[in-house]
Design a protein around this motif. Structure first.
Motif, PDB file in Angstrom:
ATOM      1  N   ASP A  31       0.431  -1.452   0.048  1.00  0.00           N
ATOM      2  CA  ASP A  31       0.301   0.293   0.130  1.00  0.00           C
ATOM      3  C   ASP A  31       0.686   1.328   0.058  1.00  0.00           C
ATOM      4  O   ASP A  31       1.565   1.539   0.911  1.00  0.00           O
ATOM      5  N   ALA A  32       0.600   2.011  -1.236  1.00  0.00           N
ATOM      6  CA  ALA A  32       1.388   3.310  -0.966  1.00  0.00           C
ATOM      7  C   ALA A  32       1.038   3.933  -1.004  1.00  0.00           C
ATOM      8  O   ALA A  32       1.634   5.506  -1.144  1.00  0.00           O
ATOM      9  N   LYS A  39       4.398  12.208  -0.403  1.00  0.00           N
ATOM     10  CA  LYS A  39       5.504  12.591  -1.166  1.00  0.00           C
ATOM     11  C   LYS A  39       4.839  14.063  -2.075  1.00  0.00           C
ATOM     12  O   LYS A  39       5.598  14.520  -2.431  1.00  0.00           O
ATOM     13  N   LEU A  40       3.921  13.580  -2.350  1.00  0.00           N
ATOM     14  CA  LEU A  40       2.806  14.585  -3.094  1.00  0.00           C
ATOM     15  C   LEU A  40       3.114  15.789  -2.846  1.00  0.00           C
ATOM     16  O   LEU A  40       3.699  16.463  -3.188  1.00  0.00           O
ATOM     17  N   GLY A  66      -7.355  10.149  -2.688  1.00  0.00           N
ATOM     18  CA  GLY A  66      -7.225   9.145  -3.322  1.00  0.00           C
ATOM     19  C   GLY A  66      -6.439   7.787  -3.096  1.00  0.00           C
ATOM     20  O   GLY A  66      -6.387   7.303  -1.687  1.00  0.00           O
ATOM     21  N   GLU A  67      -5.667   7.260  -3.491  1.00  0.00           N
ATOM     22  CA  GLU A  67      -5.396   5.573  -3.006  1.00  0.00           C
ATOM     23  C   GLU A  67      -4.140   5.233  -4.258  1.00  0.00           C
ATOM     24  O   GLU A  67      -4.191   5.667  -4.837  1.00  0.00           O
ATOM     25  N   ALA A  68      -3.178   4.312  -3.257  1.00  0.00           N
ATOM     26  CA  ALA A  68      -2.215   4.396  -4.233  1.00  0.00           C
ATOM     27  C   ALA A  68      -1.067   2.777  -3.992  1.00  0.00           C
ATOM     28  O   ALA A  68      -1.159   2.466  -2.839  1.00  0.00           O
ATOM     29  N   SER A  69      -1.318   2.231  -5.073  1.00  0.00           N
ATOM     30  CA  SER A  69      -0.272   0.405  -4.607  1.00  0.00           C
ATOM     31  C   SER A  69       0.672   0.370  -5.522  1.00  0.00           C
ATOM     32  O   SER A  69       0.851   0.678  -7.039  1.00  0.00           O
ATOM     33  N   CYS A  70       1.201  -0.944  -5.268  1.00  0.00           N
ATOM     34  CA  CYS A  70       2.083  -1.586  -6.273  1.00  0.00           C
ATOM     35  C   CYS A  70       2.286  -2.873  -5.771  1.00  0.00           C
ATOM     36  O   CYS A  70       2.202  -3.696  -4.341  1.00  0.00           O
ATOM     37  N   THR A  71       1.912  -3.293  -6.901  1.00  0.00           N
ATOM     38  CA  THR A  71       2.355  -5.430  -7.270  1.00  0.00           C
ATOM     39  C   THR A  71       2.832  -5.763  -8.175  1.00  0.00           C
ATOM     40  O   THR A  71       3.494  -5.130  -8.483  1.00  0.00           O
ATOM     41  N   CYS A  72       4.128  -7.294  -7.093  1.00  0.00           N
ATOM     42  CA  CYS A  72       4.474  -7.074  -8.077  1.00  0.00           C
ATOM     43  C   CYS A  72       4.010  -8.708  -8.189  1.00  0.00           C
ATOM     44  O   CYS A  72       3.640  -9.480  -7.743  1.00  0.00           O
ATOM     45  N   LEU A 152       6.474  10.131  -9.633  1.00  0.00           N
ATOM     46  CA  LEU A 152       5.682   8.802 -10.067  1.00  0.00           C
ATOM     47  C   LEU A 152       7.167   8.144 -11.064  1.00  0.00           C
ATOM     48  O   LEU A 152       7.133   6.628 -10.046  1.00  0.00           O
ATOM     49  N   LYS A 153       7.924   9.028 -10.212  1.00  0.00           N
ATOM     50  CA  LYS A 153       9.038   8.189 -10.656  1.00  0.00           C
ATOM     51  C   LYS A 153      10.212   7.399  -9.144  1.00  0.00           C
ATOM     52  O   LYS A 153      10.470   7.010  -8.575  1.00  0.00           O
ATOM     53  N   ALA A 154       9.681   8.772  -7.881  1.00  0.00           N
ATOM     54  CA  ALA A 154      10.522   7.709  -7.476  1.00  0.00           C
ATOM     55  C   ALA A 154       8.643   7.206  -6.694  1.00  0.00           C
ATOM     56  O   ALA A 154       9.872   5.898  -6.261  1.00  0.00           O
ATOM     57  N   LEU A 155       7.850   6.578  -6.840  1.00  0.00           N
ATOM     58  CA  LEU A 155       7.062   5.684  -6.936  1.00  0.00           C
ATOM     59  C   LEU A 155       7.275   4.287  -7.645  1.00  0.00           C
ATOM     60  O   LEU A 155       7.214   3.524  -6.630  1.00  0.00           O
ATOM     61  N   LYS A 156       7.986   4.307  -8.114  1.00  0.00           N
ATOM     62  CA  LYS A 156       8.189   3.508  -9.322  1.00  0.00           C
ATOM     63  C   LYS A 156       9.839   3.276  -9.127  1.00  0.00           C
ATOM     64  O   LYS A 156      10.063   2.207  -9.423  1.00  0.00           O
ATOM     65  N   THR A 157      10.496   3.834  -8.048  1.00  0.00           N
ATOM     66  CA  THR A 157      11.778   3.257  -8.190  1.00  0.00           C
ATOM     67  C   THR A 157      12.374   2.951  -6.062  1.00  0.00           C
ATOM     68  O   THR A 157      12.075   1.970  -6.134  1.00  0.00           O
TER      69      THR A 157
END
Length: 336
Positions: A31-32, A39-40, A66-72, A152-157
């Motif tokens: 959960d991001a 960060k925003l 809102g919300e954000a998440s990352c899955t592997c 978005l760059k920080a979210l993905k790295t």
């Protein structure tokens, strides 16, 4: 049935000591949302633009909903985010010094659209100063888009570091510096190297305080005596309370090592949860402040993975503090 060692390597659980997400095959999710809000706010607050007519600055981040998440899954990362953002800006006319105010509205920042295609609306309160509104519509919008791209760059790295874990098959390799972005999917490219895999993960420090109706000596012993640890944890425990001694609680969900013991004032431990990246430990410092009829416990955890911050807080509050309170209450009843 395949012979031992000849099965599909994606399911060979002995490759990892904790049998967690072998070869990154299983679906895992982080959960991001909380991290993203911070960060925003960090990248958007204080944005400033200047032109011939004057200067404008984002003075307040009014809304980040809102919300954000990352899955592997199968060694690939997928991102979901959907944000509604409202910023308050203030402008100052260069010649007159007159101030004007307005808002920046971002109705939907999501993975469905590129940042350059994301709608950004600029408004201004009634009155003069349309020239500053125009400045925000042109230069200000560019700055806002740059900030969103930075998020978005920080979210993905930064946020995803540690999600794709090293396995035996990747010993002797390291993650390539170049990461290929394909839409919302990030693919990590492995390159041969003589160096072992080393992955930095984003971490946070957690500070907590709790008052206990006990002496410092009694509270100290609850963390260092096997029988008492087993009582509040309600599980078998391994407690070797000396420098370099091991500890294991909650059926192996928590493991670590005693680094410093100063009775009855301070305990320092290496401490980790089983679902953390392999070999990653936080440093836990427990300071006991005797206040006559009660003791204040000051807890400091350094090096907690960002994605595990909420779970770690809950672990200490629910499984440690609340259960120790119950243990102390039971001890008080038994002595009467």
């Amino acid at each position: 049935m395949a012979k031992w060692g000849q099965g599909d390597p994606r399911w060979i659980v002995e490759e990892r000591a904790d049998a967690t997400n072998v070869n990154n095959w299983h679906w895992t999710e982080r959960d991001a949302t909380s991290w993203s809000r911070r960060k925003l706010r960090a990248v958007l607050a204080g944005l400033a633009v200047e032109g011939a007519a004057g200067r404008c600055e984002v003075r307040d981040v009014k809304q980040v909903d809102g919300e954000a998440s990352c899955t592997c899954r199968r060694g690939r990362l997928f991102f979901f985010y959907d944000w509604r953002i409202r910023l308050a800006w203030t402008g100052t006319m260069k010649e007159s010094g007159e101030k004007h105010k307005g808002y920046v509205e971002i109705p939907s920042l999501s993975e469905e659209n590129e940042v350059d295609d994301t709608e950004i609306n600029i408004s201004k309160k009634k009155g003069e100063g349309d020239v500053l509104k125009d400045l925000m519509k042109t230069e200000g919008t560019v700055k806002v888009r740059e900030a969103l791209k930075e998020y978005l760059k920080a979210l993905k790295t930064d946020f995803t570091l540690g999600m794709i874990l090293p396995t035996k098959s990747t010993v002797g390799q390291e993650l390539a510096v170049e990461r290929k972005l394909n839409g919302s999917t990030m693919q990590f490219v492995l390159q041969d190297s003589v160096s072992p895999v080393g992955i930095k993960i984003p971490t946070v420090k957690i500070l907590m305080k709790e008052m206990f109706a006990s002496s410092a000596e009694e509270l100290y012993s609850i963390f260092t005596t096997k029988e008492l640890v087993q009582k509040f944890s309600k599980c078998p425990a391994l407690i070797d309370a000396e420098k370099g001694g091991r500890l294991q609680l909650f059926n192996g969900c928590v493991t670590g090592e005693y680094v410093e013991l100063l009775p009855p004032q301070r305990i320092v431990m290496k401490w980790r949860c089983r679902n953390w990246p392999d070999e990653h430990y936080a440093t836990v410092a427990l300071n006991f402040k005797d206040m006559a009829t009660q003791t204040e416990l000051q807890l400091e955890l350094k090096g907690v993975p960002v994605c595990n911050e909420a779970d770690t807080r809950q672990c200490w509050q629910k499984q440690y503090f609340e259960e120790i309170h119950i243990l102390l209450q039971q001890s008080e009843v038994n002595t009467k």
